[in-house]
Motif scaffolding. Structure first.
Motif, mmCIF file in Angstrom:
data_model
loop_
_atom_site.group_PDB
_atom_site.id
_atom_site.type_symbol
_atom_site.label_atom_id
_atom_site.label_comp_id
_atom_site.label_asym_id
_atom_site.label_seq_id
_atom_site.Cartn_x
_atom_site.Cartn_y
_atom_site.Cartn_z
ATOM 1 N N PHE A 11 0.662 -1.261 0.098
ATOM 2 C CA PHE A 11 -0.081 -0.047 -0.072
ATOM 3 C C PHE A 11 0.839 1.248 -0.055
ATOM 4 C CE2 PHE A 11 -3.076 -3.140 1.378
ATOM 5 C CZ PHE A 11 -3.946 -2.673 0.394
ATOM 6 N N GLY A 12 2.077 1.213 0.622
ATOM 7 C CA GLY A 12 2.915 2.497 0.748
ATOM 8 C C GLY A 12 3.334 2.764 -0.667
ATOM 9 N N VAL A 13 3.840 1.613 -1.368
ATOM 10 C CA VAL A 13 4.353 1.701 -2.613
ATOM 11 C C VAL A 13 3.299 2.551 -3.613
ATOM 12 C CG1 VAL A 13 5.716 0.860 -4.456
ATOM 13 C CG2 VAL A 13 6.475 0.499 -2.307
ATOM 14 N N TYR A 14 2.091 1.444 -3.559
ATOM 15 C CA TYR A 14 1.018 1.733 -4.371
ATOM 16 C C TYR A 14 0.690 3.515 -4.199
ATOM 17 C CZ TYR A 14 -3.883 2.331 -6.026
ATOM 18 O OH TYR A 14 -4.964 2.722 -6.650
ATOM 19 N N GLU A 15 0.313 3.712 -2.987
ATOM 20 C CA GLU A 15 -0.125 5.142 -2.970
ATOM 21 C C GLU A 15 1.014 6.031 -3.231
ATOM 22 O OE1 GLU A 15 -2.964 6.447 -2.190
ATOM 23 O OE2 GLU A 15 -4.052 4.606 -1.675
ATOM 24 N N ALA A 16 2.089 6.033 -3.105
ATOM 25 C CA ALA A 16 3.380 7.005 -3.238
ATOM 26 C C ALA A 16 3.453 7.019 -4.949
ATOM 27 C CB ALA A 16 4.535 6.356 -2.698
ATOM 28 N N ALA A 17 3.533 6.036 -5.543
ATOM 29 C CA ALA A 17 3.429 5.920 -7.223
ATOM 30 C C ALA A 17 2.151 6.511 -7.705
ATOM 31 C CB ALA A 17 3.744 4.344 -7.468
ATOM 32 N N LYS A 18 1.071 6.278 -7.203
ATOM 33 C CA LYS A 18 -0.033 6.825 -7.490
ATOM 34 C C LYS A 18 -0.161 8.233 -7.595
ATOM 35 C CE LYS A 18 -4.185 6.781 -5.330
ATOM 36 N NZ LYS A 18 -5.540 6.308 -4.841
ATOM 37 N N ARG A 19 0.231 8.801 -6.502
ATOM 38 C CA ARG A 19 0.516 10.284 -6.206
ATOM 39 C C ARG A 19 1.372 10.908 -6.904
ATOM 40 N NH1 ARG A 19 1.262 10.007 -0.880
ATOM 41 N NH2 ARG A 19 -0.909 9.797 -0.319
ATOM 42 N N ALA A 20 2.694 10.246 -7.171
ATOM 43 C CA ALA A 20 3.779 10.906 -7.983
ATOM 44 C C ALA A 20 3.024 10.825 -9.553
ATOM 45 C CB ALA A 20 5.026 10.029 -7.663
ATOM 46 N N LEU A 21 2.451 9.792 -9.790
ATOM 47 C CA LEU A 21 2.302 9.707 -11.526
ATOM 48 C C LEU A 21 1.014 10.723 -11.662
ATOM 49 C CD1 LEU A 21 2.448 5.688 -11.878
ATOM 50 C CD2 LEU A 21 4.000 7.599 -12.982
ATOM 51 N N HIS A 22 0.094 10.463 -10.815
ATOM 52 C CA HIS A 22 -1.083 11.529 -10.999
ATOM 53 C C HIS A 22 -0.501 12.994 -10.979
ATOM 54 C CE1 HIS A 22 -4.620 9.199 -10.003
ATOM 55 N NE2 HIS A 22 -3.928 8.303 -10.590
ATOM 56 N N ARG A 23 0.335 13.457 -9.962
ATOM 57 C CA ARG A 23 0.731 14.802 -9.961
ATOM 58 C C ARG A 23 1.736 15.086 -11.372
ATOM 59 N NH1 ARG A 23 4.322 14.392 -5.970
ATOM 60 N NH2 ARG A 23 2.540 14.395 -4.561
ATOM 61 N N ARG A 24 2.522 13.990 -11.765
ATOM 62 C CA ARG A 24 3.227 14.454 -13.049
ATOM 63 C C ARG A 24 2.350 14.290 -14.308
ATOM 64 N NH1 ARG A 24 7.030 15.800 -16.110
ATOM 65 N NH2 ARG A 24 8.462 14.629 -16.836
ATOM 66 N N TYR A 25 1.483 13.071 -14.600
ATOM 67 C CA TYR A 25 0.989 12.933 -15.847
ATOM 68 C C TYR A 25 -0.642 13.021 -15.998
ATOM 69 C CZ TYR A 25 5.487 10.848 -16.531
ATOM 70 O OH TYR A 25 6.775 10.435 -16.718
ATOM 71 N N LEU A 26 -1.324 13.376 -14.774
ATOM 72 C CA LEU A 26 -2.682 13.477 -15.079
ATOM 73 C C LEU A 26 -3.360 15.040 -14.869
ATOM 74 C CD1 LEU A 26 -5.076 11.602 -15.302
ATOM 75 C CD2 LEU A 26 -5.311 11.632 -12.754
ATOM 76 N N ARG A 27 -3.771 15.520 -15.993
ATOM 77 C CA ARG A 27 -4.403 16.882 -16.150
ATOM 78 C C ARG A 27 -5.877 16.690 -16.208
ATOM 79 N NH1 ARG A 27 0.067 16.983 -14.471
ATOM 80 N NH2 ARG A 27 1.984 17.948 -15.298
ATOM 81 N N PRO A 28 -6.578 16.949 -15.404
ATOM 82 C CA PRO A 28 -7.929 16.890 -15.552
ATOM 83 C C PRO A 28 -8.714 17.499 -16.406
ATOM 84 C CG PRO A 28 -7.401 17.603 -13.136
ATOM 85 C CD PRO A 28 -6.123 17.658 -14.157
ATOM 86 N N THR A 29 -8.317 18.694 -17.347
ATOM 87 C CA THR A 29 -8.882 19.185 -18.355
ATOM 88 C C THR A 29 -8.579 18.494 -19.664
ATOM 89 O OG1 THR A 29 -6.929 20.864 -18.171
ATOM 90 C CG2 THR A 29 -8.899 21.215 -17.164
ATOM 91 N N GLU A 30 -7.442 17.655 -19.769
ATOM 92 C CA GLU A 30 -7.009 17.107 -21.134
ATOM 93 C C GLU A 30 -8.235 15.893 -21.541
ATOM 94 O OE1 GLU A 30 -2.316 17.867 -20.520
ATOM 95 O OE2 GLU A 30 -3.125 15.781 -20.725
ATOM 96 N N ALA A 31 -8.124 15.660 -22.764
ATOM 97 C CA ALA A 31 -8.930 14.909 -23.174
ATOM 98 C C ALA A 31 -8.114 13.467 -22.920
ATOM 99 C CB ALA A 31 -9.137 14.758 -25.004
ATOM 100 N N GLY A 32 -9.182 12.353 -22.722
ATOM 101 C CA GLY A 32 -8.844 11.184 -22.415
ATOM 102 C C GLY A 32 -8.085 11.059 -20.863
ATOM 103 N N VAL A 33 -8.781 11.914 -19.945
ATOM 104 C CA VAL A 33 -8.147 11.744 -18.523
ATOM 105 C C VAL A 33 -8.660 10.390 -18.031
ATOM 106 C CG1 VAL A 33 -10.340 12.819 -17.675
ATOM 107 C CG2 VAL A 33 -8.040 13.180 -16.432
ATOM 108 N N GLY A 34 -9.761 9.770 -18.191
ATOM 109 C CA GLY A 34 -10.163 8.660 -17.733
ATOM 110 C C GLY A 34 -9.189 7.377 -18.071
#
Length: 197
Positions: A11-34
């Motif tokens: 869970f520690g690595v999952y949450e840390a990786a998710k947070r880091a990846l979302h911060r770096r690569y997820l933009r809520p306003t871009e197409a294909g966000v889902g």
């Protein structure tokens, strides 16, 4: 004793990786966000599983030896395994464990995260909190006030049941490989199980 550190790593690595990846690569306003969110959650689940397997696999090999009566205690199991095959024997079935656990983790966590989003949107639409078409921040703020442990449990139950149902055949092969050595590889073990029943 083995489950606590294994789960903590998972869970520690999952949450840390998710947070880091979302911060770096997820933009809520871009197409294909889902689609992007789903892919990032899958990568995070795989990372958590790879990290936890360092502890999980030896724990499983020892536990299964004790459950099948091959060893009477943890020290006896470790001694027998190391005497027979060195430290590598503690990681018997490592590859097949990853082949089972990574798809299971990817399915479980991606379904869990998507189920949470779907349920929050549904609650927001039903309660007039902005509806499914509202911006992500709108429904998140509204739904968190009415989001409880039962909601997490429901999403987790659906995700866990689906992931377990789809990966049980791999679990059978993983267990057979860990207990009996898996001579001939995972395909040979799978063919043996099918031949038996």
């Amino acid at each position: 004793l083995g489950a606590a550190p294994s789960s903590a790593l998972y869970f520690g690595v999952y949450e840390a990786a998710k947070r880091a990846l979302h911060r770096r690569y997820l933009r809520p306003t871009e197409a294909g966000v889902g689609t992007r969110r789903l892919a990032l959650n899958c990568l995070s689940a795989a990372a958590g599983n790879v990290a936890s397997s360092v502890v999980f696999v030896p724990k499983e090999v020892i536990k299964q030896r004790m459950q099948t009566g091959l060893s009477p205690s943890v020290p006896a199991a470790v001694s027998a395994l190391v005497a027979a095959g060195g430290v590598r024997a503690l990681y018997r079935g490592y590859a097949v464990t990853l082949a089972r656990n990574i798809p299971s983790a990817v399915l479980k966590f991606s379904l869990y995260e998507e189920a949470k989003i779907a349920l929050r949107r549904r609650k927001a639409a039903a309660g007039g909190g902005g509806g499914a078409s509202a911006p992500p921040t709108g429904w998140r703020v509204w739904s968190r006030a009415r989001w409880g442990g039962l909601d997490h449990a429901l999403c987790g139950a659906v995700a866990g049941a689906a992931a377990s149902g789809l990966t049980t055949p791999l679990d059978v092969v993983k267990t057979r490989s860990a207990v009996h050595g898996g001579g001939g590889g995972a395909w040979a073990v799978a063919r043996g199980v099918v031949a038996e029943g």
